[in-house]
Design a protein around this motif. Structure first.
Motif, PDB file in Angstrom:
ATOM      1  N   ASP A 115     -10.408   9.311  -4.706  1.00 28.16           N
ATOM      2  CA  ASP A 115      -9.220   9.106  -3.870  1.00 28.16           C
ATOM      3  C   ASP A 115      -7.954   9.187  -4.720  1.00 28.16           C
ATOM      4  N   CYS A 116      -8.049   8.646  -5.927  1.00 24.74           N
ATOM      5  CA  CYS A 116      -6.887   8.674  -6.823  1.00 24.74           C
ATOM      6  C   CYS A 116      -6.576  10.127  -7.218  1.00 24.74           C
ATOM      7  N   GLN A 138       2.092   7.160  -6.628  1.00 23.75           N
ATOM      8  CA  GLN A 138       1.041   8.150  -6.922  1.00 23.75           C
ATOM      9  C   GLN A 138       1.517   9.565  -6.587  1.00 23.75           C
ATOM     10  N   SER A 139       2.332   9.673  -5.525  1.00 24.68           N
ATOM     11  CA  SER A 139       2.760  11.014  -5.104  1.00 24.68           C
ATOM     12  C   SER A 139       3.715  11.642  -6.131  1.00 24.68           C
ATOM     13  N   ARG A 171      -4.708  11.791  -4.540  1.00 23.68           N
ATOM     14  CA  ARG A 171      -3.325  11.380  -4.289  1.00 23.68           C
ATOM     15  C   ARG A 171      -2.359  11.716  -5.406  1.00 23.68           C
ATOM     16  N   GLU A 206      -8.270   0.653  -0.495  1.00 28.24           N
ATOM     17  CA  GLU A 206      -7.304   1.493   0.225  1.00 28.24           C
ATOM     18  C   GLU A 206      -6.198   2.035  -0.677  1.00 28.24           C
ATOM     19  N   SER A 207      -5.939   1.326  -1.764  1.00 24.64           N
ATOM     20  CA  SER A 207      -4.821   1.765  -2.611  1.00 24.64           C
ATOM     21  C   SER A 207      -5.230   2.870  -3.579  1.00 24.64           C
ATOM     22  N   LEU A 257       0.844  -1.214   0.000  1.00 26.20           N
ATOM     23  CA  LEU A 257       0.000   0.000   0.000  1.00 26.20           C
ATOM     24  C   LEU A 257       0.872   1.253   0.000  1.00 26.20           C
ATOM     25  N   ASP A 258       1.941   1.230   0.809  1.00 30.87           N
ATOM     26  CA  ASP A 258       2.848   2.387   0.834  1.00 30.87           C
ATOM     27  C   ASP A 258       3.534   2.585  -0.513  1.00 30.87           C
ATOM     28  N   LYS A 295       1.185   4.302  -2.882  1.00 32.09           N
ATOM     29  CA  LYS A 295       1.023   5.702  -2.489  1.00 32.09           C
ATOM     30  C   LYS A 295       2.224   6.547  -2.925  1.00 32.09           C
ATOM     31  N   LYS A 296       3.392   5.972  -2.754  1.00 33.93           N
ATOM     32  CA  LYS A 296       4.617   6.683  -3.115  1.00 33.93           C
ATOM     33  C   LYS A 296       4.623   6.984  -4.614  1.00 33.93           C
TER      34      LYS A 296
END
Ligand code: B12
Ligand code: SF4
Length: 494
Positions: free
Chosen positions: A417-418, A310-311, A421, A341-342, A303-304, A307-308
């Motif tokens: 959510d996407c 996406q950032s 992010r 969550e992703s 998941l992290d 997120k990374k």
């Protein structure tokens, strides 16, 4: 002089056909057939060539009558359509040459074809041309080794009818260093990633710029970061090229999850305008990842990692699989939870499939668990092996994932959510105002008027206006894609 007809058989309706979404853009297919464009560039210049992509228009008898030789390329999912093309050629007495990933892994299935190419064609096609000119063409050409990509010419992009496709394709590398058990990439293209030179890549971009393409470019590599050292040398040149040409393209590609741990790569991709990346996540269950020999996914928090990435301004798309021997009973809820969550809107969830000649195929064969040849489409709800889990539970659980993640409320929430992010980035300059307005009108009519989930659509649009006004075009694209995925999932339920 020879007349060559290059034919790309039809895809069935699958997740990857994007059919329901493409119609909003007025497009017929997502990407042109790069394998055929590449082999076309290896033929003698004096030979005439035409391309018929059957995902764009039907193949007509007159096309075959025109040709001296017909070249067909296919993946497993195009098997039936390729069979019809070969039959049509036979009926017209026209010689037919077949190749591509499907023929490479299943050549025994094609006694009717005149010539078969197994593996990559950089060395074998020139040999075939010489043999043909001497009247000594063989039936089977098998590449003795995997060629260096320095031998790959600039694909014949001029054969492409640009208006019909939503993205253009180029290839930087072939092969992947990992060893996932279910993967046929490493069987076909090997575990030592081979790359083109920077100059070759930029020359290909020059070529697609010259024929007038602007917008999305898909770098079709199996794993774009398979050779990190080379990619790190490419990315700055790609960013400079983009700057010099006024940012005509943005990029989408496929990569392994270890991308998340390399900030130099992530930053390089952001600068070079990568906007979407497809990851093989497969499953949040560690035991299943170990079974699949996907160690690169067990060494990090998935998941992290998402997120990374996406950032760094990249929307993450990903593949997920159920049906591993180690999948627990609650695998379906766990996949749904992970996808939620992703914030991965475009999640391609498939049943584990044993593709021909993979390590998985060999193991299941040894264990006496193989049932039939795979359809090649891991998202059609069919199983080609005996799983450990009860079959009815597995198939029903699989369908329940699709029902849930593509239900309008879930999907629109993930899309929002996407958008939250993925840090906004300036998109390439485009001169397509009219087509953009047409796309918006078609989406609004289909999703905002005709669709039974129209209430959800307008709620989504209101929230986009309130929170992400600058990303409106992106939001509409996501809505259209979600509609496609929902339609395919509904088709599966029947
Ligand atoms: C881009 C791509 C797609 C695009 C297709 C775009 C298009 N119009 O071609 C999209 C995203 C739509 C796609 C979808 C799918 N794909 Co796909 N895809 C690829 C990918 C990443 C690159 C293809 C490509 O352009 N390669 C570049 C060219 C230059 O390479 P090439 O085709 O191998 O061509 C060389 C040789 O094979 C040979 N050759 C090829 N054709 C011919 C023909 C002749 C006559 C001759 C002489 C030589 C020859 O010469 C070329 C130069 O050496 C490949 C992986 C890969 N590395 O190729 C997977 C791959 C082809 N896809 C695969 C699969 C399974 C799928 C899906 C079924 C996934 C799914 N579950 O939904 C779907 C099905 C499509 C659908 N719509 O339903 C498998 C095929 C397995 C098989 N044995 O058939 C591959 C190998 C990857 C994988 N393991 O997942 N895919
Ligand atoms: S990372 Fe992807 S391409 Fe590489 S071996 Fe695994 S599934 Fe195949």
């Amino acid at each position: 002089m020879m007349k060559i007809l290059l034919v790309y058989p039809e895809f069935p309706e699958t997740y990857w056909s994007f059919r329901h979404a493409l119609s909003f853009e007025g497009k017929r297919s997502a990407f042109p057939p790069l394998g055929l464009l590449t082999i076309s560039a290896m033929l003698p210049e004096t030979w005439e060539r035409r391309l018929v992509d059957m995902n764009i228009r039907p193949l007509k008898p007159a096309d075959i009558e025109w040709a001296d030789l017909v070249f067909v390329s296919a993946m497993l999912v195009q098997k039936d359509s390729m069979g019809r093309v070969v039959e049509l050629c036979q009926a017209h007495g026209t010689r037919v040459v077949i190749g591509g990933p499907y023929v490479t892994t299943s050549s025994g299935d094609w006694p009717q074809a005149d010539h078969l190419f197994l593996g990559e064609a950089e060395t074998t096609l020139p040999e075939f041309v010489r043999d043909l000119e001497r009247g000594e063409a063989k039936r089977i050409y098998q590449a003795a080794e995997r060629p260096a990509l320095s031998a790959t010419p600039i694909p014949d992009f001029r054969l492409v009818d640009l208006k019909r496709y939503s993205a253009m394709s180029v290839q930087y590398s072939r092969g992947c260093p990992f060893q996932c058990e279910f993967c046929d990439i490493i069987e076909i293209y090997g575990r030592v990633p081979r790359t083109k030179s920077n100059a070759q890549m930029l020359a290909e971009l020059d070529a697609i710029l010259q024929i007038g393409w602007r917008g999305l470019v898909f770098i079709v590599d199996d794993n774009f970061i398979g050779n990190k050292r080379h990619v790190k040398q490419l990315l700055p040149d790609l960013a400079d090229w983009s700057e010099r040409h006024g940012h005509p393209f943005s990029f989408i590609t496929e990569a392994s999850v270890n991308l998340a741990e390399d900030e130099e790569l992530l930053d390089g991709m952001r600068r070079a305008r990568f906007r979407r990346v497809f990851l093989g996540i497969e499953t949040p269950v560690e035991a299943s990842l170990i079974e699949a020999q996907k160690g690169q996914n067990t060494r990090r928090n998935l998941l992290d990692s998402v997120k990374k990435i996406q950032s760094y301004g990249m929307e993450v798309m990903a593949g997920f699989i159920v049906g591993f021997d180690h999948d627990p009973e609650d695998i379906f809820e766990r996949q749904i939870q992970f996808i939620r969550e992703s914030a991965i809107p475009l999640a391609m969830v498939g049943l584990l499939t044993a593709l021909p000649n993979t390590q998985l195929w060999r193991r299941l064969d040894r264990e006496g668990r193989l049932l039939v040849e795979s359809s090649g489409n891991n998202t059609d709800g069919s199983l080609n092996f005996a799983p450990k889990m009860d079959v009815a539970c597995l198939v029903e659980g699989y369908k329940s994932i699709l029902r849930t993640i593509y239900s309008p409320a879930e999907y629109y929430q993930r899309a929002l959510d996407c958008l939250d992010r993925v840090v906004a980035a300036r998109e390439p300059r485009r001169r397509r105002l009219i087509s953009d307005v047409m796309t918006l009108a078609r989406v609004a009519l289909a999703l905002g008027v005709r669709d039974r989930a129209r209430g959800e659509f307008w709620r989504f649009v209101r929230r986009v206006f309130a929170q992400h006004r600058g990303k409106f075009a992106e939001a509409i694209r996501l809505a259209a894609m979600g509609y496609h995925f929902r339609k395919v999932a509904e088709g599966l339920r029947k």
